[in-house]
Design an enzyme around this catalytic site. Structure first.
Site, PDB file in Angstrom:
ATOM      1  N   CYS A  86     -10.232  15.610   1.682  1.00  0.00           N
ATOM      2  CA  CYS A  86     -11.339  14.838   2.256  1.00  0.00           C
ATOM      3  C   CYS A  86     -12.536  14.876   1.309  1.00  0.00           C
ATOM      4  O   CYS A  86     -12.698  15.807   0.518  1.00  0.00           O
ATOM      5  CB  CYS A  86     -11.755  15.396   3.616  1.00  0.00           C
ATOM      6  SG  CYS A  86     -10.514  15.193   4.905  1.00  0.00           S
ATOM      7  N   TYR A 261       3.840  -8.776  -2.175  1.00  0.00           N
ATOM      8  CA  TYR A 261       3.833  -7.324  -1.920  1.00  0.00           C
ATOM      9  C   TYR A 261       4.041  -7.149  -0.412  1.00  0.00           C
ATOM     10  O   TYR A 261       3.261  -6.496   0.276  1.00  0.00           O
ATOM     11  CB  TYR A 261       2.527  -6.681  -2.371  1.00  0.00           C
ATOM     12  CG  TYR A 261       2.092  -7.040  -3.770  1.00  0.00           C
ATOM     13  CD1 TYR A 261       2.563  -6.336  -4.876  1.00  0.00           C
ATOM     14  CD2 TYR A 261       1.198  -8.085  -3.990  1.00  0.00           C
ATOM     15  CE1 TYR A 261       2.153  -6.662  -6.167  1.00  0.00           C
ATOM     16  CE2 TYR A 261       0.784  -8.418  -5.268  1.00  0.00           C
ATOM     17  CZ  TYR A 261       1.268  -7.715  -6.358  1.00  0.00           C
ATOM     18  OH  TYR A 261       0.856  -8.048  -7.626  1.00  0.00           O
ATOM     19  N   GLU A 285       8.859  -8.681  -2.490  1.00  0.00           N
ATOM     20  CA  GLU A 285       8.704  -7.227  -2.425  1.00  0.00           C
ATOM     21  C   GLU A 285       9.657  -6.604  -3.432  1.00  0.00           C
ATOM     22  O   GLU A 285      10.804  -7.034  -3.563  1.00  0.00           O
ATOM     23  CB  GLU A 285       8.999  -6.725  -1.016  1.00  0.00           C
ATOM     24  CG  GLU A 285       9.158  -5.230  -0.848  1.00  0.00           C
ATOM     25  CD  GLU A 285       7.936  -4.449  -1.288  1.00  0.00           C
ATOM     26  OE1 GLU A 285       8.125  -3.416  -1.962  1.00  0.00           O
ATOM     27  OE2 GLU A 285       6.805  -4.871  -0.970  1.00  0.00           O
ATOM     28  N   ASP A 328      -1.042  -8.141  -0.628  1.00  0.00           N
ATOM     29  CA  ASP A 328      -1.451  -6.767  -0.313  1.00  0.00           C
ATOM     30  C   ASP A 328      -0.955  -5.872  -1.446  1.00  0.00           C
ATOM     31  O   ASP A 328       0.010  -5.122  -1.288  1.00  0.00           O
ATOM     32  CB  ASP A 328      -0.858  -6.350   1.034  1.00  0.00           C
ATOM     33  CG  ASP A 328      -1.321  -4.978   1.484  1.00  0.00           C
ATOM     34  OD1 ASP A 328      -2.161  -4.364   0.794  1.00  0.00           O
ATOM     35  OD2 ASP A 328      -0.827  -4.499   2.532  1.00  0.00           O
ATOM     36  N   CYS A 355      -6.851  -1.947  -0.940  1.00  0.00           N
ATOM     37  CA  CYS A 355      -7.166  -0.552  -0.630  1.00  0.00           C
ATOM     38  C   CYS A 355      -8.059   0.084  -1.688  1.00  0.00           C
ATOM     39  O   CYS A 355      -8.373   1.273  -1.588  1.00  0.00           O
ATOM     40  CB  CYS A 355      -5.893   0.268  -0.451  1.00  0.00           C
ATOM     41  SG  CYS A 355      -4.809   0.288  -1.890  1.00  0.00           S
TER      42      CYS A 355
END
Length: 397
Positions: A86, A261, A285, A328, A355
């Site tokens: 974290c 993807y 993919e 993605d 992301c």
């Protein structure tokens, strides 16, 4: 002679957040990237890494002037020199989202030349117990834990407050062969799936301890897929992202669309329902197991055509012009070759799921070179307590 401040403790006034879970400060003309601090604080920071260049890395070991957003971390090993899992446990959840919003905005400004207001939205369920997939590692005594930040050293854990209880139980309630990596997945039925990767005589060997097929639910469908294949880690993410993709993609009935993807076909399913049986969804993919799982899960949607292979290679021979493209890509982003291939197809809209905000910004800039502009952006706190953030961007021609 290049300076080496490793082990030195410096007093630092902490500046803005940077991409990667740290803040920027300047000490004696050098940039110091400080973890476990917040903008506006004054801290004593111990230098942990120094390559002798213009910057070094440090941990805030004492706070001399705290920011109002500072809180007590919910995990006892979320401090300097301890677990590296974290980054922001010392900040309130609202402050964490604000920091991530600043990072996304800064990356868009610096890499794409865009000034864009960013708000990071929470997902349902709160900031703890959201992580349904985790990879623990066994220390020398066989106890499992996570590695320290930028280190191979294992920090043993009795619990992990961001991890779902079923996944914690699957990884931390027994001893393992030292050095083993323990991949744990808790699916939508709270069933735990464990795969252990051991290194024996220099070779990796994976052993499945419990069922290899996970059950998930999203986009109004039940899914069966490889337990340790790709699926969103946060239990609220898949449904949320699928809803946004469907809203922004808006393909016409009978249209041709691409899902790049594609994983096991989460977004392909959403697109297929909208284009109807007379339309077509090209799902690309590279992972063989993901493709076979996707074909099985979407067997009731014959308008989805699967192509296994690297996206940049498949798109060279597609020979169709899509109305909409959804992609993605992995953390590194799509890259110029894929962006060029998408733009050559001339879609009206591109929905980009990212992301990593730096990769998103670079690809947004590449799309801009083809006449596509950023139309909408939503960011979600799909990884609370860490520096990671998920963004969805709508690009229009």
């Amino acid at each position: 002679m290049k300076p080496d401040w490793t082990g030195r403790t410096v007093e630092a006034e902490v500046g803005p957040v940077a991409h990667g879970g740290h803040c920027v400060s300047r000490v004696d003309g050098r940039v110091v990237f400080v973890r476990h601090a917040l903008p506006g604080e004054v801290v004593l920071a111990e230098v942990t890494e120094d390559g002798g260049g213009s910057f070094c890395r440090a941990d805030a070991v004492r706070v001399l002037r705290a920011a109002p957003e500072r809180v007590e971390p919910p995990c006892p090993v979320a401090g300097p020199g301890l677990c590296g899992g974290c980054d922001w446990q010392h900040a309130s959840p609202a402050a964490q989202r604000a920091l991530k919003a600043d990072v996304v905005a800064e990356q868009l400004r610096r890499l794409a030349g865009l000034t864009w207001p960013v708000e990071v939205e929470p997902l349902p369920g709160g900031p703890l117990r959201w992580r349904t997939r985790v990879r623990f590692v066994a220390g020398r005594d066989g106890h499992a834990g996570l590695r320290a930040h930028r280190s191979h050293r294992v920090v043993p854990l009795a619990d992990c407050p961001i991890t779902a209880p079923a996944a914690v139980g699957g990884g931390l309630r027994r001893r393992w062969r030292p050095g083993s990596e323990i991949e744990v997945t808790a699916d939508a039925d709270a069933r735990t799936h464990v795969r252990v990767v051991e290194t024996v005589r220099g070779r990796e060997r994976a052993r499945q301890h419990a069922g290899g097929v996970a059950h998930q639910r999203a986009a109004g469908r039940d899914w069966r897929l490889a337990a340790h294949g790709f699926w969103q880690v946060h239990p609220g993410a898949a449904d949320t992202f699928a809803a946004v993709v469907g809203e922004w993609a808006r393909p016409s009935r009978g249209a041709r669309v691409w899902d790049l993807y594609a994983g096991v076909g989460l977004f392909a399913a959403v697109l297929a329902e909208r284009v109807g049986p007379d339309g077509g969804v090209l799902a690309v993919e590279s992972g063989g197991r993901a493709v076979s799982d996707g074909q099985a899960n979407l067997a009731d949607l014959p308008q989805v055509r699967w192509h296994r292979g690297r996206v940049e290679r498949v798109l060279r021979d597609v020979g169709e012009r899509p109305e909409v493209v959804v992609l993605d890509p992995p953390r590194k982003g799509a890259g110029r070759e894929v962006v060029d291939a998408i733009a050559a197809g001339g879609p009206e809209r591109v929905v980009y799921v990212a992301c990593d905000p730096a990769a998103l910004a670079r690809d947004v800039a590449a799309f801009a070179g083809h006449g596509y502009r950023l139309d909408r952006l939503r960011a979600f706190d799909a990884f609370p307590m860490t520096h990671h953030v998920e963004c969805l961007a709508l690009l229009t021609r």
